[in-house]
Structures are given as C-alpha cells and as structure tokens.
Design a protein around this motif. Structure first.
Motif, mmCIF file in Angstrom:
data_model
loop_
_atom_site.group_PDB
_atom_site.id
_atom_site.type_symbol
_atom_site.label_atom_id
_atom_site.label_comp_id
_atom_site.label_asym_id
_atom_site.label_seq_id
_atom_site.Cartn_x
_atom_site.Cartn_y
_atom_site.Cartn_z
ATOM 1 N N ARG A 196 -18.631 -2.721 -4.826
ATOM 2 C CA ARG A 196 -17.858 -1.643 -4.205
ATOM 3 C C ARG A 196 -17.621 -1.951 -2.735
ATOM 4 N N GLU A 197 -18.665 -2.446 -2.050
ATOM 5 C CA GLU A 197 -18.510 -2.772 -0.635
ATOM 6 C C GLU A 197 -17.533 -3.922 -0.446
ATOM 7 N N ARG A 198 -17.568 -4.909 -1.361
ATOM 8 C CA ARG A 198 -16.628 -6.020 -1.261
ATOM 9 C C ARG A 198 -15.203 -5.539 -1.480
ATOM 10 N N ARG A 199 -15.028 -4.626 -2.454
ATOM 11 C CA ARG A 199 -13.685 -4.086 -2.683
ATOM 12 C C ARG A 199 -13.207 -3.306 -1.464
ATOM 13 N N THR A 200 -14.128 -2.529 -0.884
ATOM 14 C CA THR A 200 -13.763 -1.766 0.309
ATOM 15 C C THR A 200 -13.383 -2.691 1.452
ATOM 16 N N ARG A 201 -14.165 -3.767 1.630
ATOM 17 C CA ARG A 201 -13.855 -4.717 2.692
ATOM 18 C C ARG A 201 -12.513 -5.404 2.447
ATOM 19 N N LYS A 202 -12.230 -5.713 1.159
ATOM 20 C CA LYS A 202 -10.945 -6.331 0.830
ATOM 21 C C LYS A 202 -9.801 -5.372 1.144
ATOM 22 N N LEU A 203 -9.982 -4.091 0.809
ATOM 23 C CA LEU A 203 -8.951 -3.103 1.127
ATOM 24 C C LEU A 203 -8.746 -2.997 2.632
ATOM 25 N N LEU A 204 -9.869 -3.056 3.375
ATOM 26 C CA LEU A 204 -9.771 -2.992 4.827
ATOM 27 C C LEU A 204 -9.038 -4.214 5.370
ATOM 28 N N GLN A 205 -9.353 -5.392 4.833
ATOM 29 C CA GLN A 205 -8.668 -6.608 5.270
ATOM 30 C C GLN A 205 -7.177 -6.529 4.963
ATOM 31 N N ASP A 206 -6.845 -6.008 3.772
ATOM 32 C CA ASP A 206 -5.432 -5.863 3.417
ATOM 33 C C ASP A 206 -4.736 -4.882 4.356
ATOM 34 N N ALA A 207 -5.455 -3.790 4.691
ATOM 35 C CA ALA A 207 -4.867 -2.804 5.600
ATOM 36 C C ALA A 207 -4.642 -3.405 6.985
ATOM 37 N N GLU A 208 -5.609 -4.214 7.444
ATOM 38 C CA GLU A 208 -5.453 -4.859 8.750
ATOM 39 C C GLU A 208 -4.290 -5.848 8.736
ATOM 40 N N ALA A 209 -4.141 -6.576 7.613
ATOM 41 C CA ALA A 209 -3.019 -7.510 7.502
ATOM 42 C C ALA A 209 -1.693 -6.765 7.511
ATOM 43 N N GLU A 210 -1.662 -5.623 6.810
ATOM 44 C CA GLU A 210 -0.438 -4.820 6.794
ATOM 45 C C GLU A 210 -0.132 -4.272 8.180
ATOM 46 N N LEU A 211 -1.177 -3.853 8.900
ATOM 47 C CA LEU A 211 -0.976 -3.356 10.258
ATOM 48 C C LEU A 211 -0.423 -4.456 11.155
#
Length: 379
Positions: A196-211
């Motif tokens: 779950r933490e890895r998925r959350t971190r991946k979502l955060l990384q994707d959000a940062e890339a989108e930003l």
C-alpha cells in the motif's frame, strides 16, 4: 547490541520509530510516555531500548487502537524472542519479517508466512549476497554491518524486496535481537514498506511528474502569450515591410525557436524567402505535394510537419518544423514556419496564442499588400 542506558537525540529517535518529535511530546504530555532523558535542562534524548515499544505503539495506533490502550499493552514484559508465542506472532504478522545472521556471510535464518508465500522468496540458509549481489553496494548493507558489529540496536534499512523478486527498494526497521553469549547474533528486518505504501508513493511520484508537466506547459504558454503581445506591439508601433521580418525575429526569440520565416501563399505554393537565421529557404514549395501541409493550411491549426516537409523548406536534419497558418477574412495567406530542437505538446492555450500571433501577422500582410496595390494600381 545497545549499551544499557544508551540514548539518542529526539530527531534520531523520531527517525528510528517513525513517530514525529511533536507526536512524541504529545504522547508524553497526555499519556506520560515516552519519558525523555534530560540532563540539567538539556535537549530531549530517548533511550534506544524504547524504540521497539514506541514502534509497537505506533503500529497499534495506525491499526485503530486508542493510544492509551496501545501504551498499556506495550508496557507488559516482552515475550522471549524464541518463545512459541513470539514465534507465532512473527509467523502470522501481516508484515514481512526476515531474520539474518552475519555480517559475513549474510545468511537468511527465518522468514515468516508473508515472505514464504512468494515462490521467488529467499529460504532459510540462503546467502543473501549470492541471491542479490547488488546489495553489497547498497546503503542498507552498511546499516546491517553496523547492527552486527557496532553498538547500534535499531535503524531503518533498505534491502531487497522479499516479495518482489529481490529487486531494490524495500524498507524495514532492522533490530539487533537479544542473544546469549557465544551464540551468533541475529538481525530481524520488519517490513515498513508495504505494498500500500509503495502504491501510495507511486501515486505521489506520478502526481509530482504531472505537476512538473503542467508547470512546463504553463511556462510554454507564458512564452506564447509574451510572443503574441510582442508581435502585436510591433505592428502597433511600426510600419513598412520590415515589420514582418521583425515579427518573425520576435517569435524566434520569445518562443525559443531555432529559426523562423514567413512564407506567403502565391499560386498554390508557399514562397519562403530567407528566414531570420538563414536555416530555412529560400524555397518555393507546392502545397498540394504534401497532405499534412495542405490539411494544416486548410484547417488553420498550427501543426508539426513531417521531416519530408521540413526538408522541402531546407530545414537541417534533426530539427522539427512547426507550420502556423496565416488566415484573414477567410482567405489563406501563407504560413509562419518555425524550427525547434524538438517537438513539444501544444496546449489549447498555446494554440490560441499562436493563432492570435498568426492573425496579427496575417492582417499586417494584408495591409502591406493593400498598400502596395494603392501605390501601384496596375500591379
């Protein structure tokens, strides 16, 4: 092993336990635990021996247990690591637990059910460095060596992902386990980096890339807006044939283009004179030869051209050509041709601003033609 009474700073204790300094103070104020060690009014320090208990409290609270209940439950004497109760808890814990002996060789001594469920998981007796040679250069290996050889008792530790084919990137809290004199020391790795933490971190990384992408688009759009304003200012304050050349020069500078040139439409062909920096033209290109160019001029949308069109206008290999059609009063007047190092995504805002610039240049082109006809009615 840790020395009796060994302490660490509040910052280090927070890093070891995953509980912030502010939260530690809140627990102390409301529940009387953990109690820091302070000497003569100095800064807070905490006993290393309390790390395991605080981590247990944190996990219980994260699972929904009230802090008071969690503290009371953790206050009882810990079970012996080799007891059946402790072994059963480790075996069925929802997190990965692996024990290692070492430091050389680094041997897997036990794995719990979470780890053993994977067919590619390490087995008791495996040499970890033989399974994952890259780990010898990982900071986590240095941490494990300190746990085996120094006074360090617990620390966050990166290591191979037990449930992911021994790839890099997993994290655990590593503890040096109690052992009797003459027995080999063991280190337990208790997973803190769950799926779950890895998925959350991946979502955060994707959000940062989108930003980052959105910020880049906004920056490009600001460039388009600045270019449109600068082109409009040229035609507001200048007159004469030189204004068209000045406008293309402004587009090059404002948009970070490599080069740009104005290609009026004459008899079904775009006639390109010398571009601002001489990389394009002079060329006469029949529009009907190229479907992409013909479609762009008909529809009026700025469009990236294929290399065949770029080559027809003399563009050096490897540069990308953007054709910006010029329309006025429903009539196609030609195009502004711009060279870039690479293609960029054209946002809707960017397209609108390019159309504004193109419209301004088209009106100026009409103005120049009308002025020429007035000066030479027979032309």
């Amino acid at each position: 092993m840790d020395k009796p009474g060994q302490t660490v700073s509040a910052t280090e204790f927070a890093a070891l336990t995953g509980v912030s300094r502010e939260r530690l103070r809140t627990w102390e104020r409301r529940h009387g635990y953990p109690v820091p060690v302070r000497s003569h009014g100095g800064p807070r320090r905490y006993e290393v021996a309390e790390v395991t208990r605080v981590v247990g409290i944190r996990r219980a609270v994260e699972a929904g247990i009230p802090v008071t209940v969690a503290i009371e439950a953790e206050s009882s004497e810990p079970a012996d690591i080799g007891s059946g109760v402790a072994a059963g808890l480790a075996e069925h814990a929802p997190l990965s637990i692996v024990s290692l002996s070492g430091p050389e060789p680094l041997i897997v001594r036990s794995v719990n059910a979470v780890v053993a469920a994977r067919p590619d998981a390490p087995q008791p007796g495996d040499d970890l460095l033989e399974l994952a040679p890259w780990f010898a250069d990982d900071p986590g290996y240095a941490t494990l060596r300190r746990l085996f050889t120094d006074d360090l008792m617990a620390a966050p530790c990166t290591h191979p992902d037990w449930t992911g084919g021994l790839r890099p990137g997993a994290q655990s809290l590593a503890y040096c386990l109690p052992h009797e004199l003459g027995h080999q020391p063991l280190v337990a790795l208790i997973g803190i980096d769950t799926s779950r933490e890895r998925r959350t971190r991946k979502l955060l990384q994707d959000a940062e890339a989108e930003l980052t992408r959105v910020r880049a688009e906004l920056e490009r759009d600001r460039g388009f807006a600045a270019a449109a304003g600068a082109v409009a200012e040229i035609f507001r304050t200048q007159a004469g044939a030189s204004t068209l050349a000045d406008a293309t020069t402004v587009l090059v500078r404002r948009l970070g283009a490599v080069d740009a040139g104005l290609a009026p439409m004459m008899g079904g062909a775009l006639v390109l004179g010398r571009s601002s920096r001489g990389l394009l033209g002079p060329d006469l290109v029949t529009v009907a030869r190229f479907d992409d160019l013909s479609d762009a001029l008909r529809e009026g949308d700025p469009t990236w051209m294929p290399q065949s069109v770029a080559a027809a206008f003399g563009a050096p290999a490897g540069l990308e050509l953007l054709a910006v059609p010029l329309h006025a009063a429903g009539q196609g007047l030609g195009a502004v041709l711009m060279l870039f190092d690479e293609r960029e995504v054209l946002t809707e805002a960017g397209l609108r601003l390019l159309r504004v610039s193109a419209g301004t240049i088209a009106l100026a082109l009409v103005r120049e033609r009308v002025a020429g006809e007035l000066q030479d009615p027979g032309r």
